[in-house]
Enzyme design. Sequence first.
Site, PDB file in Angstrom:
ATOM      1  N   THR A  11       2.678  -7.719  -0.579  1.00 43.18           N
ATOM      2  CA  THR A  11       3.120  -6.356  -0.883  1.00 43.18           C
ATOM      3  C   THR A  11       3.764  -5.659   0.306  1.00 43.18           C
ATOM      4  OG1 THR A  11       0.901  -5.618  -0.332  1.00 43.18           O
ATOM      5  CG2 THR A  11       1.365  -5.964  -2.657  1.00 43.18           C
ATOM      6  N   SER A 249      -4.343   1.532   9.169  1.00 48.33           N
ATOM      7  CA  SER A 249      -3.683   1.342   7.881  1.00 48.33           C
ATOM      8  C   SER A 249      -2.227   1.004   8.092  1.00 48.33           C
ATOM      9  CB  SER A 249      -3.803   2.618   7.063  1.00 48.33           C
ATOM     10  OG  SER A 249      -2.945   3.582   7.627  1.00 48.33           O
ATOM     11  N   LYS A 250      -1.528   0.900   6.975  1.00 49.89           N
ATOM     12  CA  LYS A 250      -0.126   0.512   7.035  1.00 49.89           C
ATOM     13  C   LYS A 250       0.742   1.513   7.796  1.00 49.89           C
ATOM     14  CE  LYS A 250      -0.053  -2.552   3.225  1.00 49.89           C
ATOM     15  NZ  LYS A 250       0.762  -3.262   2.287  1.00 49.89           N
ATOM     16  N   ARG A 251       0.238   2.731   7.918  1.00 53.91           N
ATOM     17  CA  ARG A 251       1.051   3.737   8.595  1.00 53.91           C
ATOM     18  C   ARG A 251       1.208   3.422  10.079  1.00 53.91           C
ATOM     19  NH1 ARG A 251      -1.663   8.071   9.049  1.00 53.91           N
ATOM     20  NH2 ARG A 251      -3.507   7.298   8.010  1.00 53.91           N
ATOM     21  N   HIS A 252       0.266   2.700  10.602  1.00 53.97           N
ATOM     22  CA  HIS A 252       0.330   2.420  12.033  1.00 53.97           C
ATOM     23  C   HIS A 252       1.170   1.195  12.303  1.00 53.97           C
ATOM     24  CE1 HIS A 252      -3.361   4.795  11.502  1.00 53.97           C
ATOM     25  NE2 HIS A 252      -2.921   5.384  12.584  1.00 53.97           N
TER      26      HIS A 252
END
Length: 465
Positions: A11, A249-252
């Site tokens: 994903t 998380s993916k934000r980092h």
Amino acid sequence: MVRTRIAPSPTGFPHIGTVYQALFNYSFAKRNKGLFIVRIEDTDRARFVEGAEEKIFEALDWFGLSENESVRAGGELGPYKQSERLEIYKKFAKELNELGGAYYCFCTKERLDALRSAQHAAKQPIMYDGQCRDLTKEEIGSKMDEPHVLRLKIPQTQKFTVTDGIRGDIEFDLTLLEDSVLIKSDGFPTYHFAVVIDDHLMEITHVIRGEEWISSLPKHVVLYDYFGWQKPLFYHTPNLRNPDKSKLSKRHGHANVDWYKDEGFLSEAILNFLALMGWSHPEQIEEFDLQEFIKLFDPKDLKPVGPVFDLTKLEWLNGIYIRKMPLEILKKRLEKFYRNDREFSVIFDSKHIDLLIGLAQSRMKKLSEFRNLVNAPQKQRGFTDEEKEQGKELLNVLEKINHTDWREDIILNHLKNFRDQNGVSMKTIYFLVTGKEQGLPLIETMVKIEGRDQVLGSLRKRSNE
Ligand code: GLU
């Protein structure tokens, strides 16, 4: 035989959390002479990202965590990609329905939306209300050509115990869990259904995965129980956290494996670092390699508290790995790292390259620092008037050292005298000689790389510009 797996979903970018899970699953399988499997969980078509599967395997290869069975490695218990197993899920969905463990649900989107709004307004938990749970055979038969899903019939048990190998027994009140969808209206299974079918058919003995799946565990156990299958042992690893305790998380940026590659971290240092997240060496050693970890790792020894993912510590560890690396290997790593940096990569043809690497080795924490150490001045600026005067004085001193005396010990003595007599710091001297704020060790560079003429020439030039 121990069989472990990771079950990543394609994903997005390859996540460092996947590597974390892979490390544990791989190592535990190896320790027990078992097999490590990679299953691609791609049933969520809305979140599917083209190319993400390849990136997952590329990441595993980079870390040397190679699998025994997968889409690419093959194996007896495949297919190893969920989108190729739809017929299998259909068969088991039918079986589960016949066993009374599931039911067809014909509720429309409108009804479910209205239900959700009403529950929201009444401040009730948002969950399916079981409207289709007790439909008669006739009602079901007459509706089968309408869109429908298959839902799990969660037993109305208030005390249901599941076991996690790290946390022990955990009690759940099943009346608070909703009857989750197992097969969607498009015929695709949901995660909960596919994961149980696949772990069973692929004969997985130990499921080591992230703690975000603990809340799903009772649903999975209910499914195992309906089918009468033996359950694997479950271990939920702690979530990785940033130093401010937020979830990694993916934000980092640093959740992405590619970020580590680009920064010049070494895969073996990252594995060592990840192994220290939630686990510790019995002798409290911080630095150990994968083979050592394999000898020792048992998931039951993981600690359930969120370990802090401290990048400063990773840098420190990476520096240790760089320092102990044989020069030839470090050179290969550097060449590979700078392969696409045309301007800089010519340095690897220099006759001084081994010396340069040798000098830089003790000062580098990441491969990306090599460039600045040997090449580009960090702050390119000319001398101030004061520095020009100091430069000329220093030139006088250095010119007095003749060619045969141009040796490390002699130069060091002269520089120390210069420092003491003129009240300037070694940092200033470094800048006067190199034109850089920092870089490779000064005296060795003066002797081994630049030589007397070059040092004097550039000092003269900078002092007179
Ligand atoms: N497909 C799930 C994920 O992407 C796997 C969870 C599991 O290991 O059961 O994390």
